[in-house]
Design an enzyme around this catalytic site. Structure first.
Site: not given
Length: 115
Positions: A2, A58, A69, A72, A84, A102, A110
């Protein structure tokens, strides 16, 4: 693995720059190359619409990697302007050895992770 990054503004160049920064950091911190990447799912908070984050990947050379894509969920009070990623990778490392990344303001999401 992540990762997330907060961008400064909803502009095409800012989204491309921050997305590239995030993908590059995930690969570098985990000793990965584009050949190790199986696929990446990018998400953006609803306030980011100027460009697809996958386009930055890309431009970095991830031309044969499946990328997607999505938006959220618009949770009230959530951190704004966040990109994210969820990267699926092929690596001999176990999960405990992988480093989630992060960056910028998203580091506050986080605080339990090493920098």
């Amino acid at each position: 693995m992540r990762g997330a990054i907060q961008v400064d503004a909803d502009t095409r160049q800012e989204i491309l720059d921050r997305s590239a920064e995030l993908v590059t950091a995930v690969l570098q911190r985990n000793g990965l190359t584009s050949d190790d990447v199986i696929s990446i799912l990018f998400t953006a908070t609803p306030d980011l619409t100027a460009e697809f984050p996958a386009y930055a990947a890309r431009l970095l050379g991830l031309t044969d990697v499946p990328l997607m894509c999505a938006t959220e969920i618009a949770v009230p009070g959530a951190m704004p302007r966040v990109l994210r990623l969820l990267a699926h990778v092929d690596t001999p490392r176990n999960r405990a050895e992988l480093r989630h990344v992060y960056l910028r303001g998203a580091a506050a999401l986080r605080t339990d992770l090493p920098r």
